[in-house]
Scaffold this motif. Structure first.
Motif, PDB file in Angstrom:
ATOM      1  N   UNK A 299       0.815  -1.219   0.000  1.00  0.00           N
ATOM      2  CA  UNK A 299       0.000   0.000   0.000  1.00  0.00           C
ATOM      3  C   UNK A 299       0.847   1.266   0.000  1.00  0.00           C
ATOM      4  N   UNK A 300       2.022   1.200   0.615  1.00  0.00           N
ATOM      5  CA  UNK A 300       2.774   2.418   0.902  1.00  0.00           C
ATOM      6  C   UNK A 300       3.354   3.090  -0.324  1.00  0.00           C
ATOM      7  N   UNK A 301       3.777   2.315  -1.313  1.00  0.00           N
ATOM      8  CA  UNK A 301       4.435   2.907  -2.463  1.00  0.00           C
ATOM      9  C   UNK A 301       3.678   2.604  -3.744  1.00  0.00           C
TER      10      UNK A 301
ATOM     11  N   UNK B  11       2.440  -5.804  -9.946  1.00  0.00           N
ATOM     12  CA  UNK B  11       2.339  -5.838  -8.496  1.00  0.00           C
ATOM     13  C   UNK B  11       2.695  -7.221  -7.980  1.00  0.00           C
ATOM     14  N   UNK B  12       3.486  -7.262  -6.919  1.00  0.00           N
ATOM     15  CA  UNK B  12       3.755  -8.522  -6.257  1.00  0.00           C
ATOM     16  C   UNK B  12       2.543  -8.918  -5.434  1.00  0.00           C
TER      17      UNK B  12
ATOM     18  N   UNK C 275     -11.635   1.236   1.158  1.00  0.00           N
ATOM     19  CA  UNK C 275     -10.238   0.956   0.830  1.00  0.00           C
ATOM     20  C   UNK C 275      -9.441   2.146   0.295  1.00  0.00           C
ATOM     21  N   UNK C 276      -9.966   2.966  -0.631  1.00  0.00           N
ATOM     22  CA  UNK C 276      -9.142   4.082  -1.115  1.00  0.00           C
ATOM     23  C   UNK C 276      -8.589   4.953   0.013  1.00  0.00           C
ATOM     24  N   UNK C 277      -9.382   5.204   1.033  1.00  0.00           N
ATOM     25  CA  UNK C 277      -8.912   6.011   2.149  1.00  0.00           C
ATOM     26  C   UNK C 277      -7.907   5.245   3.013  1.00  0.00           C
TER      27      UNK C 277
ATOM     28  N   UNK D 260      -2.770   6.430 -12.405  1.00  0.00           N
ATOM     29  CA  UNK D 260      -3.096   5.024 -12.588  1.00  0.00           C
ATOM     30  C   UNK D 260      -4.567   4.748 -12.840  1.00  0.00           C
ATOM     31  N   UNK D 261      -5.406   5.770 -12.735  1.00  0.00           N
ATOM     32  CA  UNK D 261      -6.834   5.554 -12.899  1.00  0.00           C
ATOM     33  C   UNK D 261      -7.463   5.033 -11.621  1.00  0.00           C
ATOM     34  N   UNK D 262      -8.746   4.719 -11.703  1.00  0.00           N
ATOM     35  CA  UNK D 262      -9.481   4.250 -10.533  1.00  0.00           C
ATOM     36  C   UNK D 262      -8.877   2.965  -9.975  1.00  0.00           C
ATOM     37  N   UNK D 263      -8.300   2.141 -10.852  1.00  0.00           N
ATOM     38  CA  UNK D 263      -7.685   0.883 -10.409  1.00  0.00           C
ATOM     39  C   UNK D 263      -6.603   1.153  -9.372  1.00  0.00           C
ATOM     40  N   UNK D 264      -5.909   2.279  -9.512  1.00  0.00           N
ATOM     41  CA  UNK D 264      -4.850   2.610  -8.572  1.00  0.00           C
ATOM     42  C   UNK D 264      -5.342   2.813  -7.156  1.00  0.00           C
ATOM     43  N   UNK D 265      -6.604   3.199  -7.007  1.00  0.00           N
ATOM     44  CA  UNK D 265      -7.181   3.388  -5.679  1.00  0.00           C
ATOM     45  C   UNK D 265      -7.276   2.066  -4.915  1.00  0.00           C
ATOM     46  N   UNK D 266      -7.243   0.976  -5.656  1.00  0.00           N
ATOM     47  CA  UNK D 266      -7.428  -0.332  -5.023  1.00  0.00           C
ATOM     48  C   UNK D 266      -6.163  -1.187  -5.079  1.00  0.00           C
ATOM     49  N   UNK D 267      -5.011  -0.524  -5.261  1.00  0.00           N
ATOM     50  CA  UNK D 267      -3.747  -1.255  -5.243  1.00  0.00           C
ATOM     51  C   UNK D 267      -3.546  -1.889  -3.867  1.00  0.00           C
TER      52      UNK D 267
END
Length: 358
Positions: free
Chosen positions: A41-43, A51-52, A253-255, A307-314
């Protein structure tokens, strides 16, 4: 009614203790998963890199940094978990019991108390979570820094560089050293980084416990009508807890991701400087200037643009796996810890000392 026949109930303090012990137990069991999901989540994801998975990252950390790296920040996290859960369960039990008592006084004598509405459960959970956050977030900030390690704000790397270190720099990741470093860099207010998204995220346990209590009351009502008892089994608690936590995690999750990046200060990093570090860089020495840090909405805006909306859920999969396992274990163990606490209270009561009993 005699004291030995009167049913004993735990006061908010005792219920909080049982909940906190259960939370520490569940967190300790899945702790390596917690370290891995926090690093994910951090980076931000580097360009051209996949993504690993959480389990692949655990193996990578073990191979490159050793077993102890999977337990970095363990002491601070246990302290944060205990204090956060104790405060939450205390405020939750206190506010909920007060609300129920107020309702009971308005009912005809002998009437049973109806199940609380979902809205009431959510409101009680939000109030309890907000109060708990204010008092415990400094330990959360320290624990997050220890789990993620040291990240570099501005770096210049050749394409074949995989690690960064400062010459002659000794890294001390102890609890007090990290706390002292945060205060040196940010002032005392640095210990409350992420408080705003943290307060917003009080809706997470509110949704979790609100949904749990609602489903629990319906399930117990169905069991009572079927004549199959008035308690949930451990597996029923596990399933209901898992579903409740999954729903809460998806909604918030985004927050959650934004809060981790703010506390780890990876939100301050120029993402383009991380392209040669791989998916999750090893711990580095902090090298931050005193700047105004982005808020949660700023973080989410940058992620959306990049990254788009998908990035919010990395990292959401890692969050759900860890959170669901931990929360389900908490619900299961909390019942057992409550029984042990009640037995201890009964023992104390027999010795003519009656704390925690009402």
């Amino acid at each position: 009614m005699s004291s030995h026949t009167k049913p004993q109930t735990l006061t908010p303090l005792a219920a909080a203790l049982a909940g906190a012990l259960g939370a520490c137990f569940s967190t300790a069991v899945v702790y390596p998963l917690d370290v891995a999901k926090t690093r994910i989540q951090a980076l931000p994801k580097s360009k051209g890199k996949d993504d690993l998975s959480m389990f692949a990252l655990i193996i990578r950390i073990f191979k490159k940094e050793g077993l102890f790296a999977l337990y970095s920040g363990f002491g601070a996290t246990m302290l944060n978990t205990f204090s956060m859960q104790y405060a939450y369960f205390f405020f939750y039990s206190f506010v909920r019991n007060s609300y129920i008592s107020r309702i009971t006084r308005k009912l005809p004598k002998g009437s049973s108390v109806p199940p609380l509405s979902t809205a009431a459960e959510l409101l009680i959970g939000a109030v309890a979570g907000a109060l708990a956050q204010i008092f415990t977030i400094p330990v959360s900030v320290i624990a997050t820094r220890q789990q993620v390690g040291r990240v570099t704000k501005s770096i210049e790397l050749p394409s074949n560089t995989t690690e960064v270190s400062e010459p002659n720099a000794q890294s001390d990741d102890s609890f007090m050293a990290v706390a002292h470093e945060i205060i040196d860099e940010e002032g005392v207010g640095g210990l409350w980084l992420g408080i705003k998204p943290g307060l917003v995220l009080t809706v997470n346990p509110a949704i979790t416990y609100g949904m749990y209590e609602r489903v629990k009351s319906l399930l117990l009502l169905a069991k009572a009508r079927a004549g199959s008892g008035n308690k949930m089994s451990a597996w029923q608690s596990f399933i209901v807890g898992s579903l409740s936590k999954t729903l809460a995690t998806i909604v918030t999750y985004p927050y959650i991701m934004a809060k981790v990046r703010i506390q780890a200060r990876s939100a301050d990093i120029n993402v383009d400087d991380l392209e040669h570090l791989g998916d999750i860089p090893p711990p580095h020495k902090y090298h931050h200037a005193k700047t105004k840090h982005p808020g949660a909405l700023d973080v989410l805006g940058k992620v959306l643009k990049r990254e788009g909306v998908v990035g919010w859920y990395q990292g959401m999969q890692a969050q759900i796996i860890k959170a669901v396992l931990s929360q389900a274990l908490l619900f299961m163990s909390k019942e057992q810890f409550e029984r042990w606490t009640l037995a201890f209270v009964a023992l104390i009561a027999q010795m003519q000392v009656k704390p925690y009993v009402q």
